[in-house]
Design a protein around this motif. Structure first.
Motif, PDB file in Angstrom:
ATOM      1  N   GLU A  54      36.228  39.889  43.771  1.00  0.00           N
ATOM      2  CA  GLU A  54      37.638  39.506  43.831  1.00  0.00           C
ATOM      3  C   GLU A  54      38.294  39.576  42.445  1.00  0.00           C
ATOM      4  O   GLU A  54      38.057  40.500  41.700  1.00  0.00           O
ATOM      5  CB  GLU A  54      37.776  38.108  44.458  1.00  0.00           C
ATOM      6  CG  GLU A  54      37.222  38.018  45.878  1.00  0.00           C
ATOM      7  CD  GLU A  54      37.960  38.879  46.885  1.00  0.00           C
ATOM      8  OE1 GLU A  54      39.104  39.286  46.616  1.00  0.00           O
ATOM      9  OE2 GLU A  54      37.393  39.168  47.955  1.00  0.00           O
ATOM     10  N   LEU A  55      39.060  38.545  42.087  1.00  0.00           N
ATOM     11  CA  LEU A  55      39.775  38.536  40.801  1.00  0.00           C
ATOM     12  C   LEU A  55      39.061  37.618  39.808  1.00  0.00           C
ATOM     13  O   LEU A  55      38.329  36.718  40.215  1.00  0.00           O
ATOM     14  CB  LEU A  55      41.214  38.074  41.007  1.00  0.00           C
ATOM     15  CG  LEU A  55      42.085  39.001  41.861  1.00  0.00           C
ATOM     16  CD1 LEU A  55      43.471  38.408  42.043  1.00  0.00           C
ATOM     17  CD2 LEU A  55      42.179  40.390  41.235  1.00  0.00           C
ATOM     18  N   PRO A  56      39.278  37.840  38.496  1.00  0.00           N
ATOM     19  CA  PRO A  56      38.562  37.039  37.496  1.00  0.00           C
ATOM     20  C   PRO A  56      38.958  35.560  37.538  1.00  0.00           C
ATOM     21  O   PRO A  56      40.123  35.213  37.729  1.00  0.00           O
ATOM     22  CB  PRO A  56      38.990  37.673  36.166  1.00  0.00           C
ATOM     23  CG  PRO A  56      40.269  38.382  36.475  1.00  0.00           C
ATOM     24  CD  PRO A  56      40.149  38.844  37.875  1.00  0.00           C
ATOM     25  N   GLY A  57      37.955  34.713  37.357  1.00  0.00           N
ATOM     26  CA  GLY A  57      38.193  33.286  37.228  1.00  0.00           C
ATOM     27  C   GLY A  57      38.428  32.915  35.784  1.00  0.00           C
ATOM     28  O   GLY A  57      38.204  33.734  34.874  1.00  0.00           O
ATOM     29  N   PRO A  58      38.865  31.701  35.504  1.00  0.00           N
ATOM     30  CA  PRO A  58      39.196  31.283  34.135  1.00  0.00           C
ATOM     31  C   PRO A  58      38.006  31.305  33.185  1.00  0.00           C
ATOM     32  O   PRO A  58      38.181  31.393  31.966  1.00  0.00           O
ATOM     33  CB  PRO A  58      39.747  29.864  34.316  1.00  0.00           C
ATOM     34  CG  PRO A  58      39.226  29.418  35.641  1.00  0.00           C
ATOM     35  CD  PRO A  58      39.125  30.626  36.493  1.00  0.00           C
ATOM     36  N   GLU A  59      36.780  31.209  33.714  1.00  0.00           N
ATOM     37  CA  GLU A  59      35.595  31.150  32.852  1.00  0.00           C
ATOM     38  C   GLU A  59      34.910  32.504  32.699  1.00  0.00           C
ATOM     39  O   GLU A  59      33.920  32.607  31.983  1.00  0.00           O
ATOM     40  CB  GLU A  59      34.596  30.124  33.402  1.00  0.00           C
ATOM     41  CG  GLU A  59      35.160  28.718  33.578  1.00  0.00           C
ATOM     42  CD  GLU A  59      35.693  28.160  32.269  1.00  0.00           C
ATOM     43  OE1 GLU A  59      35.066  28.397  31.221  1.00  0.00           O
ATOM     44  OE2 GLU A  59      36.753  27.507  32.294  1.00  0.00           O
ATOM     45  N   GLU A  60      35.391  33.507  33.403  1.00  0.00           N
ATOM     46  CA  GLU A  60      34.718  34.804  33.381  1.00  0.00           C
ATOM     47  C   GLU A  60      35.234  35.656  32.223  1.00  0.00           C
ATOM     48  O   GLU A  60      36.412  35.563  31.841  1.00  0.00           O
ATOM     49  CB  GLU A  60      34.910  35.509  34.725  1.00  0.00           C
ATOM     50  CG  GLU A  60      34.163  34.793  35.846  1.00  0.00           C
ATOM     51  CD  GLU A  60      34.467  35.356  37.216  1.00  0.00           C
ATOM     52  OE1 GLU A  60      33.545  35.427  38.038  1.00  0.00           O
ATOM     53  OE2 GLU A  60      35.630  35.705  37.469  1.00  0.00           O
ATOM     54  N   PRO A  61      34.360  36.489  31.644  1.00  0.00           N
ATOM     55  CA  PRO A  61      34.738  37.264  30.445  1.00  0.00           C
ATOM     56  C   PRO A  61      35.810  38.302  30.752  1.00  0.00           C
ATOM     57  O   PRO A  61      35.774  38.973  31.779  1.00  0.00           O
ATOM     58  CB  PRO A  61      33.421  37.944  30.041  1.00  0.00           C
ATOM     59  CG  PRO A  61      32.619  38.011  31.310  1.00  0.00           C
ATOM     60  CD  PRO A  61      32.983  36.782  32.087  1.00  0.00           C
ATOM     61  N   MET A  62      36.763  38.427  29.833  1.00  0.00           N
ATOM     62  CA  MET A  62      37.852  39.378  29.997  1.00  0.00           C
ATOM     63  C   MET A  62      38.073  40.144  28.705  1.00  0.00           C
ATOM     64  O   MET A  62      37.928  39.597  27.609  1.00  0.00           O
ATOM     65  CB  MET A  62      39.153  38.662  30.380  1.00  0.00           C
ATOM     66  CG  MET A  62      39.105  37.959  31.739  1.00  0.00           C
ATOM     67  SD  MET A  62      38.937  39.150  33.102  1.00  0.00           S
ATOM     68  CE  MET A  62      40.517  39.961  33.027  1.00  0.00           C
ATOM     69  N   GLY A  63      38.447  41.407  28.842  1.00  0.00           N
ATOM     70  CA  GLY A  63      38.751  42.222  27.676  1.00  0.00           C
ATOM     71  C   GLY A  63      40.166  42.002  27.194  1.00  0.00           C
ATOM     72  O   GLY A  63      40.927  41.208  27.756  1.00  0.00           O
ATOM     73  N   ASP A  64      40.533  42.727  26.147  1.00  0.00           N
ATOM     74  CA  ASP A  64      41.891  42.644  25.607  1.00  0.00           C
ATOM     75  C   ASP A  64      42.891  43.403  26.480  1.00  0.00           C
ATOM     76  O   ASP A  64      44.090  43.164  26.406  1.00  0.00           O
ATOM     77  CB  ASP A  64      41.927  43.234  24.193  1.00  0.00           C
ATOM     78  CG  ASP A  64      40.881  42.592  23.288  1.00  0.00           C
ATOM     79  OD1 ASP A  64      40.811  41.360  23.275  1.00  0.00           O
ATOM     80  OD2 ASP A  64      40.147  43.343  22.626  1.00  0.00           O
ATOM     81  N   LEU A  82      47.136  37.498  39.718  1.00  0.00           N
ATOM     82  CA  LEU A  82      46.658  37.365  38.338  1.00  0.00           C
ATOM     83  C   LEU A  82      47.574  36.455  37.521  1.00  0.00           C
ATOM     84  O   LEU A  82      47.111  35.674  36.693  1.00  0.00           O
ATOM     85  CB  LEU A  82      46.589  38.744  37.670  1.00  0.00           C
ATOM     86  CG  LEU A  82      45.306  39.554  37.806  1.00  0.00           C
ATOM     87  CD1 LEU A  82      45.476  40.890  37.110  1.00  0.00           C
ATOM     88  CD2 LEU A  82      44.107  38.806  37.254  1.00  0.00           C
ATOM     89  N   SER A  83      48.869  36.572  37.761  1.00  0.00           N
ATOM     90  CA  SER A  83      49.822  35.757  37.002  1.00  0.00           C
ATOM     91  C   SER A  83      49.636  34.273  37.285  1.00  0.00           C
ATOM     92  O   SER A  83      49.965  33.428  36.451  1.00  0.00           O
ATOM     93  CB  SER A  83      51.260  36.176  37.325  1.00  0.00           C
ATOM     94  OG  SER A  83      51.606  35.820  38.648  1.00  0.00           O
ATOM     95  N   GLU A  84      49.087  33.958  38.458  1.00  0.00           N
ATOM     96  CA  GLU A  84      48.818  32.564  38.799  1.00  0.00           C
ATOM     97  C   GLU A  84      47.513  32.082  38.183  1.00  0.00           C
ATOM     98  O   GLU A  84      47.343  30.897  37.908  1.00  0.00           O
ATOM     99  CB  GLU A  84      48.758  32.409  40.321  1.00  0.00           C
ATOM    100  CG  GLU A  84      50.081  32.720  41.019  1.00  0.00           C
ATOM    101  CD  GLU A  84      49.931  32.794  42.527  1.00  0.00           C
ATOM    102  OE1 GLU A  84      48.795  32.595  43.018  1.00  0.00           O
ATOM    103  OE2 GLU A  84      50.935  33.060  43.214  1.00  0.00           O
ATOM    104  N   ILE A  85      46.593  33.005  37.953  1.00  0.00           N
ATOM    105  CA  ILE A  85      45.267  32.653  37.438  1.00  0.00           C
ATOM    106  C   ILE A  85      45.263  32.563  35.912  1.00  0.00           C
ATOM    107  O   ILE A  85      44.705  31.629  35.330  1.00  0.00           O
ATOM    108  CB  ILE A  85      44.222  33.697  37.897  1.00  0.00           C
ATOM    109  CG1 ILE A  85      44.061  33.669  39.411  1.00  0.00           C
ATOM    110  CG2 ILE A  85      42.880  33.449  37.218  1.00  0.00           C
ATOM    111  CD1 ILE A  85      43.247  34.831  39.952  1.00  0.00           C
TER     112      ILE A  85
END
Length: 285
Positions: A54-64, A82-85
């Motif tokens: 699904e979509l990334p959670g707040p604790e999951e790694p994200m790129g720039d 995404l804008s809500e997360i």
């Protein structure tokens, strides 16, 4: 530009192609997210990337840079979710890969402080695509991102050009004609040849080099100067013979006439009007 760190959302043909292409250049894929379960063999090829559902959670790694490689119909919905997360962040960069939509479809993320842009590969992408070398990307969006996307295209071995948002649907329609309708043209070639009992595979193999050389001429000489053949020469007798040979297949004859009239306009642009081109116009009309 520092080595880009990206996250890909959507692992269809475009997302998978980007994942493979980034692995061959200095672009770190931090994470990949997909609606359905990701094949373990894909995960195994990229052990340094995080794979999530699904979509990334707040604790999951994200790129720039977050690249939305989802279907055109899903971009707006995914962007809004995404804008809500995601927390407001002026350093957040979100890019989509649609040929039709402008970056404005990501405006829900813009309101959260994100830089937004579109980064569309002009390429027929299949499940076998692993490289974007020698192709072009059309790009548009926030100025802060465009220079970075130009360098990202270079890292992929590609070129890029900037377009206005309102130009994207026209460019995408052109791309459909250039790619999909070239397949239609090849089908027309085989159908006409089959009237002479020439097998499809023989006709395509024999005529594909002609199509390829014509494309090369178009690139080098431009459209107008690349037109050859009976219409360019004003050879009305040959055109008439073609039309007579197709009388038993009216649909193919209509297609020949329709395309011939377009070729006639190019011929007149190239050489001006003449009585022989006038005769051809009568035949094709």
């Amino acid at each position: 530009m520092n080595e880009p760190r990206v996250s890909i959302i959507g692992l269809g043909q475009v997302g998978t192609a980007l994942l493979n292409a980034f692995s061959g250049c200095k672009v770190e894929v931090v994470s990949v997210f997909n609606r359905s379960e990701i094949n373990p063999s894909v995960k195994g090829k990229f052990p340094n990337s995080f794979f999530g559902r699904e979509l990334p959670g707040p604790e999951e790694p994200m790129g720039d840079f977050i690249i939305l490689a989802v279907s055109d119909d899903a971009i707006k919905e995914v962007a809004e979710k995404l804008s809500e997360i995601l927390t407001p962040n002026e350093n957040l960069n979100v890019i989509h890969c649609s040929g039709t939509h402008s970056s404005q479809i990501l405006k829900s993320l813009k309101r959260k402080g994100a830089n937004i842009a579109s980064f569309h590969p002009i390429k027929a992408i299949t499940s076998n695509t692993v490289s974007f070398k020698n192709i072009w990307f059309d790009i548009e969006g926030d100025e802060e991102l465009l220079g970075i996307l130009e360098k990202l295209a270079e890292l992929l071995g590609a070129s890029s050009f900037r377009v206005e948002p309102e130009a994207k649907p026209f460019l995408h329609a052109s791309a459909v004609v250039a790619s999909n309708y070239l397949v239609v043209l090849a089908d027309l070639v085989s159908r006409i040849s089959s009237q002479g009992n020439i097998p499809e595979h023989t006709a395509i193999k024999a005529l594909a080099p002609l199509m390829e050389s014509t494309l090369s001429n178009i690139t080098e000489l431009g459209v107008t100067d690349s037109l050859t053949g009976p219409i360019a020469r004003g050879d009305a007798q040959t055109v008439e013979k073609h039309l007579q040979s197709l009388e038993s297949v009216p649909k193919l004859q209509v297609l020949y006439k329709t395309l011939g009239l377009e070729a006639l306009q190019i011929a007149e642009r190239k050489s001006g009007h003449s009585s022989s081109l006038g005769k051809i116009k009568e035949l094709l009309s």
